[in-house]
Write a protein that holds these residues in place. Structure first.
Motif, PDB file in Angstrom:
ATOM      1  N   SER A   1      -0.708   3.700  -2.018  1.00 25.37           N
ATOM      2  CA  SER A   1       0.537   3.001  -2.148  1.00 25.37           C
ATOM      3  C   SER A   1       0.767   2.114  -1.159  1.00 25.37           C
TER       4      SER A   1
ATOM      5  N   ASN B   1      -1.174   2.880  -6.760  1.00 28.74           N
ATOM      6  CA  ASN B   1       0.251   3.368  -7.140  1.00 28.74           C
ATOM      7  C   ASN B   1       1.327   2.106  -6.571  1.00 28.74           C
TER       8      ASN B   1
ATOM      9  N   SER C   1      -6.157   7.474  -3.336  1.00 35.63           N
ATOM     10  CA  SER C   1      -5.088   6.701  -3.995  1.00 35.63           C
ATOM     11  C   SER C   1      -4.210   6.108  -2.943  1.00 35.63           C
TER      12      SER C   1
ATOM     13  N   LYS D   1       3.346   0.026   1.071  1.00 35.65           N
ATOM     14  CA  LYS D   1       4.696  -0.309   1.856  1.00 35.65           C
ATOM     15  C   LYS D   1       4.890  -1.674   1.967  1.00 35.65           C
TER      16      LYS D   1
ATOM     17  N   ASP E   1       4.361   8.454  -9.756  1.00 32.22           N
ATOM     18  CA  ASP E   1       3.793   9.698  -9.152  1.00 32.22           C
ATOM     19  C   ASP E   1       3.442  10.828 -10.111  1.00 32.22           C
TER      20      ASP E   1
END
Lengths: 277, 277
Positions: free
Chosen positions: A91, A122, A89, A93, A72
């Motif tokens: 990420s 990420n 971007s 989960k 981050d």
């Protein structure tokens, strides 16, 4: 110093991340590094604009690290200035039911860059040979097979002119504990804390071995891994920004040629200015 | 000055954009506005972090303008500092075959914000009552129906706690011609030029009428339109940043509570520090 050459995991060479000092900063210390990062940031903006305008190539930036390793932070400090137009971007989960019912690369492929884009992962498809390996969700045989499938997947992205850079932000176990403490000491970060952060530390060495596996099998000429010593955040930011800028320069993005007849436009719509010339 | 109150198209009130001076800057002039924008930018970053962490509400920012009206510029200058984590920007090109085979809202709904996100629409679903209306691709009756469907659509987004702000960046016809000239004078911008930019100017008044239509039918309490006088770019940036910051404050995003037992963690993992307290 050429950060790209210095920090790349040379394809074919075997490395052990435990031999790499996470505090290494090659004598850069902390002095003025932020200013150098700032300068690089302006370069990144400039090149992102060209990549976006050219609309032909793309860039995929993969970040992996142990928890609190600085994913981050790096994205915040190095890539904050990216124009959200043309930069995404992601990420990842816990997989949704639909995602879990597909092959392990499906959900990453779905959000791969299209022409003109810079995309940040990420965490990434490499989680499938990290946490899943460490906790025995997949067999060693399956892990090996995945290395090959990942390399094939990245070759497919390359076929659409996607440059891929993969960063392992390497911190020490002690540094992680220190950073966890910072979260404890900062009320604004309490929401990030869970006890599993700490229990997961028991698997530290297994994680390092898993990183060795993917670094040694999946650092390829066209999608190299970089090990970034990251105990020193300023050095980490400098190294990452240098390597990305370097790659963008190599992409040589070019502004598209105009298809309009500029002289005709000048005469038709700006007759007075045209006369002066 | 309260920019939100000053520039909102009050729901229910009928306006004519041709009565609004695109050069209006309410006496702000050009002095030091960039510094005020810069300060707002830091506020936007702060609140974006909270919205992201809270992971409960979201924000949709819609930008519409005539060509060269400053959509890209506003996004660059006001929103560049948004962390790409949690912020997406979408521009919409000619619909794909799949998109064209769906209703006119489908492709916009697909990329609507999820919890914690700030999403920017650079052009939007409003194109369906702008360019399509001006060029007669849809009947006046269909346009009226679309206003209602758009309001319903935005209500649906609201039901998922999406705050919607819609900006019409209002420039004059002369200002547009001037900005087109800047593109002609700057080699780096030649790729953006097409002759249709100029021929489309013949429809200027039709576009203004189309803007009147959507402003008067689709500025609702929960998804208001703002008319931003935009001949002065610095004023435009200030106004947009003020209005967004204002809305973010009203959202009152809160950092989540931790679920971890912090005292237990302190004792277990930092026994020496815990003793000192």
């Amino acid at each position: 110093m050429n950060f790209t050459e210095k920090l790349i995991v040379a394809p074919g060479r075997k490395i052990d991340v435990r031999d790499i000092d996470p505090s290494e900063d090659f004598g850069w210390g902390k002095k003025n590094l932020d200013r150098l990062v700032e300068r690089n940031t302006r370069g990144l903006m400039e090149y992102q604009y060209k990549i976006y305008a050219e609309n032909r190539q793309s860039l995929l930036l993969v970040f992996q690290a142990m928890d609190a390793g600085g994913k981050d932070g790096t994205i915040n400090h190095v890539l904050y200035a990216m124009n959200p137009q043309g930069c995404r971007s992601h990420s990842f989960k816990v997989p949704t039911k639909e995602e879990a019912e597909h092959d392990f690369l499906w959900r990453y492929h779905k959000v791969a860059p299209s022409a003109g884009e810079v995309v940040i992962f990420n965490r990434s498809h490499y989680e499938s040979v990290l946490v899943e390996k460490v906790h025995g969700f997949v067999s060693p045989k399956e892990v090996k097979k995945r290395y090959g499938l990942i390399n094939d997947f990245e070759k497919t992205l390359l076929s659409n002119r996607t440059t891929i850079l993969k960063f392992f932000l390497h911190i020490s176990k002690e540094e992680q504990l220190k950073r966890f403490k910072d979260r404890l000491d900062d009320k604004r970060k309490h929401w990030k804390i869970s006890e599993s952060d700490y229990t997961e530390r028991e698997y530290w060495d297994d994680y390092m071995k898993a990183f060795n596996g993917l670094l040694n099998h999946c650092s390829t000429k066209h999608a190299p891994w970089f090990v970034i010593p990251s105990n020193n955040k300023e050095f980490r930011n400098l190294a990452v920004s240098e390597i990305i800028l370097d790659a963008m320069k190599h992409m040589k993005p070019a502004l598209p040629e105009t298809t309009a007849d500029l002289n005709r436009i000048r005469k038709l719509y700006y007759p007075r200015a045209a006369k002066k010339e």
